[in-house]
Design an enzyme around this catalytic site. Sequence first.
Site: not given
Length: 156
Positions: A7-8, A82
């Site tokens: 989403y980023g 991440e």
Amino acid sequence: MVRVFVYGTLKKGQPNYPYMINDANGTAIFQGRGLTVDRYPLVIAGKYNIPYLLNTPGRGHRVIGEIYSVDDQMLQFLDEFESCPQVYQRTPVRIEVLEWEGRNTPDQPQVVNSILECYIYSTTSYKPEWINLPYYDNYDSLGKHGLQYVLRESRD
């Protein structure tokens, strides 16, 4: 292969997208675009303007992103990228398919508006004040918010 929803900064056209298409990291096959079934706060936080999906379902917006099918090598790369599980945690979420480019098979037909389970990198380890930041439904590093993402190699 497992499905991951980004989403980023890993989406097409965003600063870290090259990591998704670098074969040295493993295989990531774009499947389509989707939308979280549940609402989440997507915020931009910290001095590097990093997008964070806060793992507090039911608050915020349904978030738009991309669905990828990734192999074990790419999943391991993404976990490290991440900082999972310290910063982000990889959890399964339900995603509504908006557009589909993936292959349909008889045992797994994928059609627009169907619901898929995908892994997402969200966080429960965020500063309490982040919950009060503006929420977004679709991240763009160069968006009207004026909070341009700072690449890792440009950080102090």
